[in-house]
Design a protein around this motif. Structure first.
Motif, mmCIF file in Angstrom:
data_model
loop_
_atom_site.group_PDB
_atom_site.id
_atom_site.type_symbol
_atom_site.label_atom_id
_atom_site.label_comp_id
_atom_site.label_asym_id
_atom_site.label_seq_id
_atom_site.Cartn_x
_atom_site.Cartn_y
_atom_site.Cartn_z
ATOM 1 N N PRO A 75 0.803 -1.233 0.000
ATOM 2 C CA PRO A 75 0.000 0.000 0.000
ATOM 3 C C PRO A 75 0.830 1.275 0.000
ATOM 4 C CG PRO A 75 -0.118 -1.123 2.126
ATOM 5 C CD PRO A 75 0.555 -2.058 1.189
ATOM 6 N N ASP A 76 2.079 1.208 0.494
ATOM 7 C CA ASP A 76 2.886 2.431 0.521
ATOM 8 C C ASP A 76 3.465 2.793 -0.841
ATOM 9 O OD1 ASP A 76 4.851 0.524 0.271
ATOM 10 O OD2 ASP A 76 5.943 1.080 2.094
ATOM 11 N N ARG A 77 3.208 1.961 -1.864
ATOM 12 C CA ARG A 77 3.610 2.293 -3.235
ATOM 13 C C ARG A 77 2.423 2.718 -4.080
ATOM 14 N NH1 ARG A 77 7.480 4.209 -2.044
ATOM 15 N NH2 ARG A 77 7.732 4.650 -4.269
ATOM 16 N N LEU A 78 1.262 2.886 -3.456
ATOM 17 C CA LEU A 78 0.052 3.299 -4.171
ATOM 18 C C LEU A 78 -0.318 4.726 -3.804
ATOM 19 C CD1 LEU A 78 -2.388 0.230 -3.879
ATOM 20 C CD2 LEU A 78 -0.824 0.795 -5.744
ATOM 21 N N GLY A 197 8.799 -5.154 -10.105
ATOM 22 C CA GLY A 197 9.934 -4.789 -9.263
ATOM 23 C C GLY A 197 10.870 -3.797 -9.901
ATOM 24 N N LEU A 198 10.447 -3.143 -10.991
ATOM 25 C CA LEU A 198 11.307 -2.224 -11.737
ATOM 26 C C LEU A 198 10.949 -0.770 -11.418
ATOM 27 C CD1 LEU A 198 11.210 -4.050 -15.191
ATOM 28 C CD2 LEU A 198 13.032 -4.148 -13.466
ATOM 29 N N SER A 199 11.968 0.063 -11.349
ATOM 30 C CA SER A 199 11.743 1.472 -11.009
ATOM 31 C C SER A 199 11.409 2.335 -12.212
ATOM 32 C CB SER A 199 12.975 2.039 -10.295
ATOM 33 O OG SER A 199 14.106 1.974 -11.140
ATOM 34 N N ASN A 200 11.503 1.783 -13.428
ATOM 35 C CA ASN A 200 11.126 2.567 -14.612
ATOM 36 C C ASN A 200 9.766 2.122 -15.153
ATOM 37 O OD1 ASN A 200 12.207 0.105 -15.530
ATOM 38 N ND2 ASN A 200 12.898 0.982 -17.466
ATOM 39 N N PRO A 226 10.972 6.901 -7.371
ATOM 40 C CA PRO A 226 10.772 7.872 -6.283
ATOM 41 C C PRO A 226 10.421 9.269 -6.769
ATOM 42 C CG PRO A 226 13.103 7.326 -6.509
ATOM 43 C CD PRO A 226 12.360 6.380 -7.394
ATOM 44 N N ASP A 227 10.982 9.690 -7.898
ATOM 45 C CA ASP A 227 10.716 11.039 -8.397
ATOM 46 C C ASP A 227 9.274 11.168 -8.869
ATOM 47 O OD1 ASP A 227 11.562 13.746 -9.346
ATOM 48 O OD2 ASP A 227 11.107 12.859 -11.297
ATOM 49 N N ILE A 228 8.824 10.228 -9.680
ATOM 50 C CA ILE A 228 7.444 10.285 -10.176
ATOM 51 C C ILE A 228 6.465 10.122 -9.021
ATOM 52 C CG2 ILE A 228 5.736 9.106 -11.615
ATOM 53 C CD1 ILE A 228 7.914 8.564 -13.635
ATOM 54 N N PHE A 229 6.749 9.203 -8.096
ATOM 55 C CA PHE A 229 5.865 9.006 -6.944
ATOM 56 C C PHE A 229 5.719 10.315 -6.161
ATOM 57 C CE2 PHE A 229 4.595 7.859 -2.705
ATOM 58 C CZ PHE A 229 3.733 6.774 -2.876
ATOM 59 N N ARG A 230 6.824 10.974 -5.884
ATOM 60 C CA ARG A 230 6.778 12.210 -5.103
ATOM 61 C C ARG A 230 6.011 13.299 -5.836
ATOM 62 N NH1 ARG A 230 9.387 16.635 -5.848
ATOM 63 N NH2 ARG A 230 10.867 15.661 -7.309
ATOM 64 N N ARG A 231 6.273 13.463 -7.133
ATOM 65 C CA ARG A 231 5.650 14.546 -7.888
ATOM 66 C C ARG A 231 4.145 14.331 -8.038
ATOM 67 N NH1 ARG A 231 8.948 14.970 -13.258
ATOM 68 N NH2 ARG A 231 7.747 16.905 -13.537
#
Length: 347
Positions: A75-78, A197-200, A226-231
Motif C-alpha cells: 500500500p505504501d507504493r500506491l 519490481g522495476l523502477s522505470n 521515487p521522483d514520479i511518486f513524489r511529484r
C-alpha cells in the motif's frame, strides 16, 4: 437527442445521449455487465445521511489498503485517485508531453493528452507482437512510453515478462501502463506490471470497470520510481475520495468469490459473442483475453446503425482521428443478454 450531446463518433462508451429516445442494450461501455456485486448494494443501503456530515477521514487509507491487498502490492507504493483519468491528467501536467509516446490505438484521454503517437503499421493487421515492437521502439527512442494493457479498444494483452525485458534493456525510459482491464484476466495479480519490481515502470489501476462501479471514481497509481511518486503525490487532493466512493469500492473488492465466478462467465460470453459476430464481420479481432471485442470496419457509422436497428448500442471509433482505428468495440453481455442478442441479430 439531448442538447449539446456528443455525436456517435465522439461519444465515449456508455454515453447514449446522441441516440434516439428508446431503450437499447448498452454494449458500448467496457464496464462489467454483471456488476455491481451484491455487497455494493448492501453497502450503499447502509450509508446513512449522518455519515456524510464529516469529511472522509481515513477513507482513502482504507481504500488503499483494500486495493493493495487485492492487487498483491504494497500500500505504501500506491497513490489513490479518482479513477485512471485523473492520473492521466496529472501525468500530462508533470511530464513534457512531446517526450511521451503513446502506443496507439489507445484510450480517449490518453491520445488527447499526449499527441506523440506510435501508430500501427499501415496496411497490415495489428497484433500483440506488432504492439510489443512499438513499445520497444518507443522506449529505445523516448523518455516515456504510454501503453494500455490489455489494450483499449483492440483487446491485445502484452505479457508482463516481455514488457519487463524491454524495460530492463531501456532503464532510462519509463513505461506507463494503463491496466484498466487487467482484472478481467484470471491471473491478473501475477500478470500485472505492479509485480515487475522495476523502477522505470508506472502502473495505473482502477476497480471501476471490472466490478461494475464506474459511477464511483476510484483508482490508484503504483510506481517504485521515487521522483514520479513524489511529484504525483504532491498533486493529490486533500480529500481524494468521497466517503461513498471508498465504501462502495471496498465492498466490491471484498467480493472474491463473485469476482472469480463473474470473470469466468464474462470471458465465456465473449467467446459466444465471437461466434455470433464472426461470419457477419470479417474484421473481428478474435481470441483476445478480455470481455470486449473489436471489429475493424471501413464504415463504422453504417455498422453502428446496423446494431442500433437491432436495439444494441456499441462504441463507434473513427480511424481518421489521431490515435484511433476505424471500427466498433462491443462489450460481452450477460448470458441472458447474449441469447437475446443472438435472436435479435438473426432476425
Amino acid at each position: 437527442m439531448t442538447e449539446n450531446a456528443p455525436t456517435v463518433l465522439d461519444a465515449q462508451g456508455g454515453d447514449l445521449r446522441s441516440l434516439p429516445d428508446r431503450e437499447f442494450l448498452d454494449l458500448g461501455t467496457c464496464v462489467n455487465r454483471y456488476g455491481p456485486p451484491p455487497a455494493v448494494e448492501t453497502a450503499l443501503r447502509c450509508i446513512k445521511p449522518e455519515h456524510l456530515l464529516a469529511h472522509p477521514y481515513g477513507d482513502e487509507e482504507r481504500f488503499t489498503e483494500a486495493y493493495a491487498e487485492f492487487m498483491g502490492a504494497s500500500p505504501d507504493r500506491l497513490i489513490p485517485g479518482r479513477g485512471i483519468t485523473e492520473f492521466i491528467r496529472v501525468l500530462a501536467q508533470l511530464l513534457p508531453t512531446e517526450q511521451v509516446a503513446v502506443v496507439t490505438p489507445d484510450y480517449t484521454d490518453t491520445i488527447r493528452r499526449f499527441p506523440v503517437h506510435l501508430d500501427p503499421p499501415s496496411g497490415t493487421a495489428e497484433t500483440a507482437q506488432s504492439r510489443l515492437e512499438r513499445v520497444e521502439l518507443g522506449m529505445r527512442t523516448r523518455p516515456y512510453v504510454f501503453l494500455s494493457n490489455p489494450n483499449n479498444p483492440l483487446g491485445f494483452y502484452l505479457h508482463r515478462d516481455d514488457l519487463m525485458e524491454i524495460c530492463r534493456a531501456n532503464p532510462d525510459s519509463v513505461l506507463i501502463v494503463d491496466e484498466a482491464y487487467i482484472e478481467f484476466l484470471p491471473d491478473h495479480a501475477e500478470l500485472s506490471m505492479t509485480q515487475s519490481g522495476l523502477s522505470n515502470v508506472v502502473v495505473l489501476r482502477s476497480p471501476n470497470k471490472f466490478f461494475g462501479i464506474a459511477g464511483t471514481r476510484t483508482g490508484a497509481l503504483w510506481t517504485l520510481n521515487p521522483d514520479i511518486f513524489r511529484r504525483v503525490a504532491e498533486r493529490k487532493l486533500n480529500w481524494t475520495l468521497s466517503h461513498v466512493d471508498a465504501v462502495l469500492a471496498i465492498a466490491a473488492l471484498g467480493e472474491t468469490e463473485w469476482a472469480e465466478h463473474t470473470r469466468s462467465a464474462l470471458l465465456a460470453n465473449a467467446l459466444g459473442l465471437e461466434e455470433i459476430l464472426g461470419d457477419r464481420f470479417p474484421g473481428l479481432v478474435r481470441g483476445v483475453p478480455v470481455h470486449y471485442r473489436f471489429i475493424a470496419t471501413d464504415d463504422p457509422i453504417a455498422d453502428h446503425r446496423f446494431f442500433l436497428d437491432h436495439g444494441v448500442a456499441v462504441r463507434a471509433l473513427d480511424g481518421r482521428q489521431p490515435g484511433r482505428v476505424s471500427g466498433l468495440r462491443i462489450t460481452a453481455p450477460t448470458a441472458a443478454e447474449l441469447a437475446n442478442l443472438k435472436d435479435s441479430l438473426a432476425r
